[in-house]
Design an enzyme around this catalytic site. Structure first.
Site, PDB file in Angstrom:
ATOM      1  N   HIS A   5       0.861  -1.142   0.147  1.00 34.05           N
ATOM      2  CA  HIS A   5       0.032   0.048   0.085  1.00 34.05           C
ATOM      3  C   HIS A   5       0.876   1.171   0.075  1.00 34.05           C
ATOM      4  O   HIS A   5       1.999   1.217   0.447  1.00 34.05           O
ATOM      5  CB  HIS A   5      -0.811  -0.066   1.191  1.00 34.05           C
ATOM      6  CG  HIS A   5       0.012   0.094   2.649  1.00 34.05           C
ATOM      7  ND1 HIS A   5       0.282   1.162   3.056  1.00 34.05           N
ATOM      8  CD2 HIS A   5       0.139  -0.886   3.439  1.00 34.05           C
ATOM      9  CE1 HIS A   5       0.801   0.702   4.123  1.00 34.05           C
ATOM     10  NE2 HIS A   5       0.779  -0.392   4.476  1.00 34.05           N
ATOM     11  N   GLU A  56      -2.633  -7.234   7.493  1.00 31.49           N
ATOM     12  CA  GLU A  56      -1.039  -7.222   7.934  1.00 31.49           C
ATOM     13  C   GLU A  56      -1.044  -7.937   9.278  1.00 31.49           C
ATOM     14  O   GLU A  56      -1.949  -8.402   9.921  1.00 31.49           O
ATOM     15  CB  GLU A  56      -0.838  -5.841   8.141  1.00 31.49           C
ATOM     16  CG  GLU A  56       0.576  -5.457   8.695  1.00 31.49           C
ATOM     17  CD  GLU A  56       1.855  -6.085   8.253  1.00 31.49           C
ATOM     18  OE1 GLU A  56       1.962  -7.304   7.769  1.00 31.49           O
ATOM     19  OE2 GLU A  56       2.577  -5.218   7.661  1.00 31.49           O
TER      20      GLU A  56
END
Length: 197
Positions: A12, A83
């Site tokens: 990201h 994550e």
């Protein structure tokens, strides 16, 4: 001869916590203005490539990167791409964690109240199994530490080896194979040429 499939890993774009070095696991932090700009550049870099599947972490930072890169309409969320769950270390910088736990290493020790390296490796292995079950190129949008463990597992290494693969925001990496699908390999790593100026 049909070319061997590739897996494009995209981290990201920048968030405030990423820029500050704070561990961002399950806290849903949005992209900064620069992160949004870099996500658009990422899309320009990927333009013209065909993917049979696009999967994204459910995190807003990954989903927004995916959208700005032009893949929001085709992407499917995959909870295995979240994550690392940092538990008690969420939001802390490495130096702050070291002050509490001298000698701590994420990829070896995991996080109290969060995930162990084996937990993250199990999620990565499930993603890899899904990738290998489709024919063609796959594009993933996620976060740094899970993608590093996924890379280690792709290569048949222990999750601790994820510590060897540094990964910047909005970077592109490509996993693939050497001669055939019995020889997993890294084709490109941590490429940020599209966002560095």
């Amino acid at each position: 001869m049909t070319p061997l499939p590739c897996v494009y890993l995209t981290r990201h774009g920048e968030t405030e916590w990423a820029a500050a070095g704070r561990h961002t696991g399950r806290t849903d932090i949005p992209l900064t203005d620069r992160g949004e700009q870099d996500a658009r550049r990422l899309g320009a870099r990927l333009a013209g490539l065909a993917f049979v599947r696009v999967w994204t972490s459910p995190a807003v930072r990954a989903r927004r990167t995916c959208e700005l890169a032009g893949y929001g309409s085709t992407a499917q969320p995959d909870p295995d791409l979240w994550e690392w769950d940092y538990g008690e270390y969420e939001g802390l910088r490495s130096a702050e964690i070291q002050a509490k736990s001298p000698g701590w290493q994420l990829f070896r020790d995991g996080c109290p109240g969060g995930e162990s390296p084996a937990d993250v490796a199990a999620r990565a292995d499930r993603v890899i199994a899904r990738i290998r079950a489709v024919a063609g190129n796959v594009l993933l949008f996620s976060s740094g530490h899970i993608l590093r463990v996924l890379t280690a597992r792709w290569l048949g290494m222990e999750p601790m080896a994820g510590g060897l693969f540094l990964l910047g925001t909005a970077a592109i990496s490509i996993l693939g194979y050497d001669h055939d699908q019995s020889e997993p390999a890294v084709r490109l790593w941590n490429d940020r040429a599209h966002v560095e100026h």
